[in-house]
Write a protein that holds these residues in place. Structure first.
Motif, PDB file in Angstrom:
ATOM      1  N   SER A   2       0.574  -0.984   0.028  1.00 44.78           N
ATOM      2  CA  SER A   2       0.082   0.035  -0.159  1.00 44.78           C
ATOM      3  C   SER A   2       0.785   1.128   0.027  1.00 44.78           C
ATOM      4  O   SER A   2       1.921   1.090   0.193  1.00 44.78           O
ATOM      5  CB  SER A   2      -0.838   0.057   1.222  1.00 44.78           C
ATOM      6  N   ALA A   3       0.208   2.474  -0.553  1.00 40.09           N
ATOM      7  CA  ALA A   3       0.946   3.946  -0.410  1.00 40.09           C
ATOM      8  C   ALA A   3       1.384   4.299   1.218  1.00 40.09           C
ATOM      9  O   ALA A   3       0.534   3.806   1.864  1.00 40.09           O
ATOM     10  CB  ALA A   3      -0.066   4.706  -1.194  1.00 40.09           C
ATOM     11  N   ILE A   4       2.397   4.711   1.177  1.00 38.99           N
ATOM     12  CA  ILE A   4       2.693   5.402   2.660  1.00 38.99           C
ATOM     13  C   ILE A   4       2.049   6.660   2.820  1.00 38.99           C
ATOM     14  O   ILE A   4       1.576   7.483   1.985  1.00 38.99           O
ATOM     15  CB  ILE A   4       4.152   5.683   2.636  1.00 38.99           C
ATOM     16  N   CYS A   5       1.645   6.931   4.144  1.00 40.60           N
ATOM     17  CA  CYS A   5       0.750   8.118   4.397  1.00 40.60           C
ATOM     18  C   CYS A   5       1.612   9.281   4.074  1.00 40.60           C
ATOM     19  O   CYS A   5       2.886   9.307   4.278  1.00 40.60           O
ATOM     20  CB  CYS A   5       0.294   8.168   5.906  1.00 40.60           C
ATOM     21  N   ASP A   6       1.024  10.494   4.328  1.00 40.51           N
ATOM     22  CA  ASP A   6       1.784  11.940   4.103  1.00 40.51           C
ATOM     23  C   ASP A   6       2.132  12.222   5.467  1.00 40.51           C
ATOM     24  O   ASP A   6       1.285  12.715   6.349  1.00 40.51           O
ATOM     25  CB  ASP A   6       1.019  12.871   3.640  1.00 40.51           C
ATOM     26  N   TYR A   7       3.511  11.949   5.807  1.00 39.72           N
ATOM     27  CA  TYR A   7       4.137  12.258   7.096  1.00 39.72           C
ATOM     28  C   TYR A   7       4.908  13.758   7.065  1.00 39.72           C
ATOM     29  O   TYR A   7       5.490  14.020   7.927  1.00 39.72           O
ATOM     30  CB  TYR A   7       5.141  11.319   7.652  1.00 39.72           C
ATOM     31  N   THR A   8       4.497  14.467   6.105  1.00 38.07           N
ATOM     32  CA  THR A   8       5.336  15.756   6.195  1.00 38.07           C
ATOM     33  C   THR A   8       5.027  16.807   7.183  1.00 38.07           C
ATOM     34  O   THR A   8       4.050  16.745   7.789  1.00 38.07           O
ATOM     35  CB  THR A   8       4.697  16.511   4.711  1.00 38.07           C
ATOM     36  N   GLY A   9       6.051  17.213   7.825  1.00 37.31           N
ATOM     37  CA  GLY A   9       6.119  18.022   9.076  1.00 37.31           C
ATOM     38  C   GLY A   9       6.214  17.235  10.117  1.00 37.31           C
ATOM     39  O   GLY A   9       6.301  17.854  11.531  1.00 37.31           O
ATOM     40  N   TRP A  10       6.322  15.658  10.502  1.00 39.82           N
ATOM     41  CA  TRP A  10       6.683  15.121  11.603  1.00 39.82           C
ATOM     42  C   TRP A  10       7.884  15.181  11.923  1.00 39.82           C
ATOM     43  O   TRP A  10       8.736  15.299  10.884  1.00 39.82           O
ATOM     44  CB  TRP A  10       6.236  13.571  11.255  1.00 39.82           C
ATOM     45  N   ILE A  11       8.156  14.968  13.376  1.00 36.85           N
ATOM     46  CA  ILE A  11       9.484  14.997  13.708  1.00 36.85           C
ATOM     47  C   ILE A  11       9.783  13.402  13.890  1.00 36.85           C
ATOM     48  O   ILE A  11       8.880  13.019  14.656  1.00 36.85           O
ATOM     49  CB  ILE A  11       9.626  15.838  15.188  1.00 36.85           C
ATOM     50  N   VAL A  12      10.938  12.968  13.582  1.00 32.30           N
ATOM     51  CA  VAL A  12      11.214  11.506  13.810  1.00 32.30           C
ATOM     52  C   VAL A  12      12.615  11.430  14.385  1.00 32.30           C
ATOM     53  O   VAL A  12      13.683  12.277  14.263  1.00 32.30           O
ATOM     54  CB  VAL A  12      11.178  10.727  12.434  1.00 32.30           C
ATOM     55  N   ARG A  13      13.010  10.472  14.967  1.00 28.88           N
ATOM     56  CA  ARG A  13      14.455  10.062  15.317  1.00 28.88           C
ATOM     57  C   ARG A  13      14.802   8.785  14.618  1.00 28.88           C
ATOM     58  O   ARG A  13      14.066   7.712  14.442  1.00 28.88           O
ATOM     59  CB  ARG A  13      14.363   9.632  17.003  1.00 28.88           C
ATOM     60  N   ALA A  14      15.908   8.928  14.237  1.00 31.51           N
ATOM     61  CA  ALA A  14      16.308   7.614  13.476  1.00 31.51           C
ATOM     62  C   ALA A  14      16.717   6.465  14.349  1.00 31.51           C
ATOM     63  O   ALA A  14      17.515   6.688  15.460  1.00 31.51           O
ATOM     64  CB  ALA A  14      17.641   8.254  12.678  1.00 31.51           C
ATOM     65  N   THR A  15      16.447   5.585  13.981  1.00 30.25           N
ATOM     66  CA  THR A  15      16.564   4.280  14.745  1.00 30.25           C
ATOM     67  C   THR A  15      17.761   3.201  13.995  1.00 30.25           C
ATOM     68  O   THR A  15      17.910   2.359  14.735  1.00 30.25           O
ATOM     69  CB  THR A  15      15.527   3.598  15.030  1.00 30.25           C
ATOM     70  N   ALA A  16      18.215   3.644  12.888  1.00 32.66           N
ATOM     71  CA  ALA A  16      19.157   2.809  12.213  1.00 32.66           C
ATOM     72  C   ALA A  16      20.005   3.551  11.298  1.00 32.66           C
ATOM     73  O   ALA A  16      19.546   4.631  10.864  1.00 32.66           O
ATOM     74  CB  ALA A  16      18.357   1.716  11.471  1.00 32.66           C
ATOM     75  N   GLY A  17      21.111   3.008  11.002  1.00 32.17           N
ATOM     76  CA  GLY A  17      22.025   3.949  10.077  1.00 32.17           C
ATOM     77  C   GLY A  17      23.096   5.021  10.746  1.00 32.17           C
ATOM     78  O   GLY A  17      23.150   4.936  11.881  1.00 32.17           O
ATOM     79  N   ARG A  18      23.646   5.580   9.975  1.00 31.66           N
ATOM     80  CA  ARG A  18      24.730   6.135  10.465  1.00 31.66           C
ATOM     81  C   ARG A  18      24.379   7.625  11.500  1.00 31.66           C
ATOM     82  O   ARG A  18      25.016   8.243  12.351  1.00 31.66           O
ATOM     83  CB  ARG A  18      25.924   6.688   9.800  1.00 31.66           C
ATOM     84  N   ASP A  19      23.161   8.015  10.995  1.00 30.19           N
ATOM     85  CA  ASP A  19      22.436   9.071  11.863  1.00 30.19           C
ATOM     86  C   ASP A  19      21.435   8.485  13.014  1.00 30.19           C
ATOM     87  O   ASP A  19      20.801   9.346  13.374  1.00 30.19           O
ATOM     88  CB  ASP A  19      21.759   9.808  10.745  1.00 30.19           C
ATOM     89  N   LYS A  20      21.659   7.455  13.420  1.00 28.75           N
ATOM     90  CA  LYS A  20      20.908   6.945  14.652  1.00 28.75           C
ATOM     91  C   LYS A  20      20.786   7.615  15.644  1.00 28.75           C
ATOM     92  O   LYS A  20      21.865   8.178  16.192  1.00 28.75           O
ATOM     93  CB  LYS A  20      21.526   5.343  14.820  1.00 28.75           C
ATOM     94  N   GLY A  21      19.796   7.755  16.077  1.00 24.16           N
ATOM     95  CA  GLY A  21      19.633   8.755  17.482  1.00 24.16           C
ATOM     96  C   GLY A  21      19.207  10.216  17.246  1.00 24.16           C
ATOM     97  O   GLY A  21      18.959  10.928  17.851  1.00 24.16           O
ATOM     98  N   GLY A  22      19.780  10.800  16.102  1.00 20.61           N
ATOM     99  CA  GLY A  22      19.375  12.061  15.507  1.00 20.61           C
ATOM    100  C   GLY A  22      17.875  12.454  15.202  1.00 20.61           C
ATOM    101  O   GLY A  22      17.049  11.443  14.833  1.00 20.61           O
ATOM    102  N   LEU A  23      17.700  13.671  15.671  1.00 15.54           N
ATOM    103  CA  LEU A  23      16.237  14.064  15.356  1.00 15.54           C
ATOM    104  C   LEU A  23      16.243  14.639  13.666  1.00 15.54           C
ATOM    105  O   LEU A  23      17.359  15.485  13.292  1.00 15.54           O
ATOM    106  CB  LEU A  23      16.002  15.246  16.171  1.00 15.54           C
ATOM    107  N   LEU A  24      15.077  14.307  13.072  1.00 10.15           N
ATOM    108  CA  LEU A  24      15.049  14.552  11.633  1.00 10.15           C
ATOM    109  C   LEU A  24      13.669  15.124  11.301  1.00 10.15           C
ATOM    110  O   LEU A  24      12.895  14.755  12.169  1.00 10.15           O
ATOM    111  CB  LEU A  24      15.429  13.607  10.785  1.00 10.15           C
ATOM    112  N   CYS A  25      13.475  15.907  10.268  1.00  8.99           N
ATOM    113  CA  CYS A  25      12.120  16.369  10.042  1.00  8.99           C
ATOM    114  C   CYS A  25      11.533  15.801   8.721  1.00  8.99           C
ATOM    115  O   CYS A  25      12.736  15.595   7.899  1.00  8.99           O
ATOM    116  CB  CYS A  25      11.943  17.885   9.882  1.00  8.99           C
ATOM    117  N   VAL A  26      10.372  15.162   8.591  1.00 10.41           N
ATOM    118  CA  VAL A  26      10.007  14.720   7.414  1.00 10.41           C
ATOM    119  C   VAL A  26       9.571  15.707   6.344  1.00 10.41           C
ATOM    120  O   VAL A  26       8.771  16.722   6.688  1.00 10.41           O
ATOM    121  CB  VAL A  26       8.651  13.604   7.654  1.00 10.41           C
ATOM    122  N   ILE A  27      10.496  15.980   5.309  1.00  9.20           N
ATOM    123  CA  ILE A  27      10.069  17.015   4.427  1.00  9.20           C
ATOM    124  C   ILE A  27       9.363  16.486   3.289  1.00  9.20           C
ATOM    125  O   ILE A  27       8.775  17.175   2.330  1.00  9.20           O
ATOM    126  CB  ILE A  27      11.390  17.890   4.021  1.00  9.20           C
TER     127      ILE A  27
END
Length: 96
Positions: A2-27
């Motif tokens: 199914s299609a992914i919802c529009d999360y634009t504007g949400w604040i997320v924390r990375a749980t994997a990868g080199r940016d793990k633990g960092g705060l990011l914004c869904v643009i």
């Protein structure tokens, strides 16, 4: 799949990868590859967002009321500086 919802504007924390633990914004959302487009305004600029699977993030909020986030949700132009300030304000809110 199914299609992914529009999360634009949400604040997320990375749980994997080199940016793990960092705060990011869904643009934005890449519907084709079913990934979130993330930026923090510093290491990941708005011009080159990081594409990350939803399962590799922790959704923290969708209701963070900041002028920069409102601009993003309305589709207005946003600067990296405004995004950094919005994420800093959110980080301060978390620590209180």
């Amino acid at each position: 799949m199914s299609a992914i919802c529009d999360y634009t504007g949400w604040i997320v924390r990375a749980t994997a990868g080199r940016d793990k633990g960092g705060l990011l914004c869904v643009i934005g959302v890449d519907q084709e590859q079913k990934r979130l487009l993330l930026a923090d305004g510093k290491r990941r600029k708005l011009a080159r967002p990081k594409a990350k699977e939803l399962s590799h993030t922790e959704l923290l909020t969708d209701g963070f009321d900041h002028p920069a986030i409102q601009k993003l949700k309305q589709g207005e132009a946003l600067s990296d500086r405004e995004l950094r300030r919005a994420l800093a304000a959110f980080r301060d809110q978390l620590e209180v």
